[in-house]
Structures are given as C-alpha cells and as structure tokens.
Design an enzyme around this catalytic site. Structure first.
Site, short mmCIF file in Angstrom:
data_model
loop_
_atom_site.label_atom_id
_atom_site.label_comp_id
_atom_site.label_asym_id
_atom_site.label_seq_id
_atom_site.Cartn_x
_atom_site.Cartn_y
_atom_site.Cartn_z
CE LYS A 95 -3.86 1.78 2.90
NZ LYS A 95 -4.60 1.55 4.16
CB SER A 119 -7.98 3.47 3.26
OG SER A 119 -7.08 2.85 4.17
CB SER A 173 -7.92 0.41 6.00
OG SER A 173 -8.59 1.63 5.96
N1 GLN Z 1 -12.78 3.52 6.83
C1 GLN Z 1 -12.16 3.85 8.06
C2 GLN Z 1 -11.87 5.33 8.11
O1 GLN Z 1 -12.21 5.99 7.18
C3 GLN Z 1 -10.93 3.05 8.26
C4 GLN Z 1 -9.71 3.63 7.69
C5 GLN Z 1 -8.49 2.82 7.96
O2 GLN Z 1 -8.55 1.75 8.58
N2 GLN Z 1 -7.35 3.35 7.55
O3 GLN Z 1 -11.34 5.83 9.04
#
Ligand code: GLN
Length: 468
Positions: free
Chosen positions: A73, A148, A172
């Site tokens: 990532k 994400s 994420s």
């Molecule tokens: N969707 C969650 C957020 O927007 C998780 C994001 C993540 O785990 N980086 O915070």
C-alpha cells in the site's frame, strides 16, 4: 499460486524468481483499468529477482519467501518508487528508509513489485478519496474496491500477486478484503511494527496483509511479527502459526451486528458461516456487545484527533509538495495544505482540532476515551466465556462507485463492524463467506482476544472460503 508454492518452486530452482516477477508485472499492466496500483517498482524488482536467482544457482540459502512478488500500500515507505499515501502533498516524496515490515519481507526474499492505491492518508472506506483516481472492485467494475487499502485487496483478488500489504486503523484491510473476496488480517495492536508507515491514528494503526488463503496470511504475518526497537509499541514476537485448534471452541455471534439495518444477504451469509463453524464441532451462541452502537461515534472522535496531530507535519516545508508563488510563511502553509490534502483529510483535521480544543476536549475527546474503555471491558467480559467472536465484516457488499461520496456519514457507516476491534486493539480477520445473488463477495469477521492471532487465522483456515 500460493505464497508457499511460489517460494518452494523458486528455492528448488524449478522456476526463476525473475519469471514470477515478470508474470506479476505483466498482470499488473493488464489490469491497469482497475486503478489498483499507483506505481510499479519494476527495475528494482527485476534486479532483486536476478540477485535471488544468482544466489540459488550458487547454492546459497535463501529466505522462506524467496522470489515471492508482493504489492505494498502506498502509505508504506518502500524503495523503488515514490511514497505518496495517494495524496498530492507527498506527490514526489521518495522514502529515505523502508518500513520495518517491508524490510523484513525483503530479508525473507519477497519482492515488492508495486505500490497500491488507497484513500489519501488512508482516510476512507472506498478508495474514492485517492488523489489519483478511484480503484474498481475486482468482481464488478462499477462497484468500489472498499478501503482504504482498496488497491491491495484488488491486486490480491485479481491474482496479480499472491499477497499484498495494507494498514488497518478502523477496517482498512478487513472491509476491502470482504468486498473483493479475499482474506484480510488485522493483527493485535503491536504485533508488527508501524515504523515507516505514514501514521494515521497511532493508537489503532496496525499493519497486516491480504492473501487468498488463511495459510498464506499466517506465513506472511509470521515474517512481519515481532519487536522493533524503532516502534516502542511493538510486542515481543508471540505469533506461532498453527492449524491445531482445540476442540469445542466457543464462538459468540454479536447480535448487534445482525440487525435489520444490515443487508439481508450479508446476514444470511454470516448465519451460514456460523453453521459451518458448528459443523466443525464448535458452539456458536448469540452474544451481546451493547457498546457496539457507540463504536462509530468513539472512533470518529478519537481517530480524527490523532489524525489532526499527525497531519500537522505536512506544512510544505519539510515534506513533499510546496506551494509556489506565495508571499508569506502563513500563506505557504495554507496553500500547500489546501492543494495537498483531499476534502476528507481536511474534514478530519477540522473535526480533530475541534474535539481537542479547550472547552470541547472534556465534552468529546475525554468522553470518547471513557466510552472506549467501556467497550474494551465489554469485549474482555465476553472473552471470559468465548474464544472468538463472529460478525459480518461490513453491513453491505461493495456499494456503487459514487453512491456514498456526497454523504460522509453514510460512508462512515460502512466501518460499523470493523472499528470495535480497532478501538480495542484486538486481532481480527475478514474471511470470504460466499457471494450475494448479484455475485458480489461477502465477508465475515472473526475477532479474538489480544495475541490470539494464530487462533483467529487457524479457524478462518478451517472454514476456508471461496478464493477469488
Ligand atoms: N474507513 C475507516 C476510516 O475511514 C478506516 C480507515 C483505515 O482503517 N485506515 O477511518
């Protein structure tokens, strides 16, 4: 092909590391339309493959992951390409060091072939917040990849690589794994190092991986796990992969995650998964975790607070992009940040600064931390009677691209099942649990007590699941 198979073919000299890397690079190019990758690290990957092949020819020993291609990532610092975190502010940022987990994988012989797309700074649940384009779902191009870590999930599902790395702050890894039909593991907080990964929220950030089997997940996590003196929150290595699960395991299905608000096909798939667990001889009971209903509210106070602090360092001076044609220092900061962050980053900076400001600190941040403790205590109580907990990974299968972008709260609802384990630092895996009628993957989540990562992965492995 599995991680283990590739590594054994390379180590035995049956196939060269170069041929695997070339194959992955070719697949990456064939699947460009998904927007899953931001950059390839082609030159460096091929050079590393040749080096490994030469060592094997010389009869030297190689690591357990020799020649296995993988994707990282783009918020992990890694050599061979910029590290942008899918933001404009880090557009041309070249990593001066590598993330500890990337280093460990490379030392074991794995070869990074590219950097995957994400919501900028990992803020989001769909990869639509990337400053470089939206990643498409591996199964249906009109749907989101989840986020994400959407890019890493998609390249794993499309078999570009056998595994990919993600970071998980509130879901994420798990949510995109469920949207694309692969396994995604969020380890116990502190199991592996966060060093060298662009920080989102230090109290919940963990590094984990995507793969097409639980066995591969276990292997990759075992290489990444362990104490790192550059990250004082890491735990001494306790992770021992196993397939040996004690009989009569007790599993609690959290009833607050199976209400009518949850898509009926998702509930159905979760119930079927519970049946599979029963057929393995395990007990599955409905249990209650009442504070689940506060988890999103807690998360969206605590995490923006930490985000606003972490993003303060991007000022146009020390890292990345610097606004041009400005007259004052204040203008330099303001313009660099205005141009460099996406809307969701700015929203979180504002919410975070607000909940930390004097007068509101007690009302919001402090309250949220107290409620977080209540949630943690509820988990601990359940783990006195249950070995693992089961929930859907997300309330719906992958939603349409653009469907939730105008309503941030609707987008946040997608995190409702994943944030509780993050706030409590617990290990959790998303495992494939079948498909909706329209063919979209559905995932379930198994959560265990702290340091029970090996059990969580082993049980997911016993049930197995449709590989993408
Ligand atoms: N969707 C969650 C957020 O927007 C998780 C994001 C993540 O785990 N980086 O915070």
């Amino acid at each position: 092909m599995s991680v283990r198979d590739i590594a054994s073919q390379v180590a035995s000299g049956d196939r060269s590391a170069r041929s695997f890397v070339e194959e992955s690079l070719a697949k990456a190019k064939d699947t460009e339309a998904y927007y899953a990758l931001l950059h390839l690290t082609e030159e460096r990957a091929l050079a590393r493959a040749d080096e490994i092949d030469a060592r094997i020819k010389n009869g030297e020993t190689v690591g357990v992951l020799a020649g296995v291609p993988f994707v990282v990532k783009d918020n992990f610092l890694a050599f061979g390409a910029p590290t942008t975190a899918a933001s404009k502010i880090l557009e041309n940022f070249s990593a001066p060091v590598q993330a500890t987990v990337v280093e460990k994988l490379e030392q074991a012989g794995a070869i990074c072939i590219g950097k995957s797309n994400l919501d900028a700074f990992a803020h989001g649940g769909s990869t639509e917040n990337s400053a470089y384009g939206v990643t498409h779902n591996a199964v249906d191009m009109d749907k989101v990849a989840g986020g994400s870590s959407g890019g890493s999930a998609v390249v794993t599902a499309l078999d570009v690589v056998p595994f990919a790395l993600g970071s998980d702050t509130g879901g994420s890894i798990r949510q995109p794994a469920s949207f694309n039909g692969v396994f995604g593991m969020k380890p116990t907080y502190g199991m592996s190092s966060r060093y060298g990964v662009v920080a989102m929220a230090n109290s919940t950030d963990v590094m984990g991986c995507f793969a097409r089997s639980a066995e591969d997940i276990a292997l990759i996590e075992s290489v990444m796990a362990g104490r790192d003196k550059k990250d004082m929150t890491t735990l001494p290595d306790y992770f021992k992969p196993t397939t040996d699960v004690k009989p009569g395991l007790k599993i609690g299905l959290i009833k607050e995650t199976m209400t009518d608000d949850v898509d009926s096909e998702v509930r159905e798939a979760t119930s079927q998964y519970a049946e599979k667990l029963r057929s393995l001889g395990y007990t599955v009971d409905e249990v209650s975790l009442p504070s689940v209903k506060y988890a999103l509210a807690i998360y969206y106070i605590v995490v923006p607070a930490e985000v606003s602090s972490n993003l303060a360092r991007y000022d146009g001076v020390r890292y990345g992009r610097r606004a041009e044609g400005v007259k004052t220092l204040a203008e330099l900061y303001a313009r660099s940040r205005e141009e460099g962050f996406v809307t969701e980053n700015k929203r979180r900076i504002m919410i975070g600064s607000y909940v930390l400001s004097s007068g509101y600190f007690d009302a919001y941040y402090q309250q949220a931390q107290k409620a977080r403790t209540v949630l943690i205590n509820e988990f601990n109580e359940l783990f006195e009677s249950y070995d693992l907990l089961l929930t859907p990974t997300a309330p719906t299968p992958a939603f349409g691209i653009g469907e939730n972008t105008s309503d941030p709260v609707k987008m946040y609802l997608s995190d409702v099942m994943t944030v509780p384990a993050s706030l409590a630092g617990l290990p959790a895996i998303s495992a494939p649990a079948g498909n909706s009628k329209s063919g979209l993957p559905i995932g379930v989540q198994l959560i265990g007590p702290m340091k029970s990562d090996a059990l969580v992965i082993a049980v997911a492995g016993q049930v197995g699941g449709s590989h993408a």
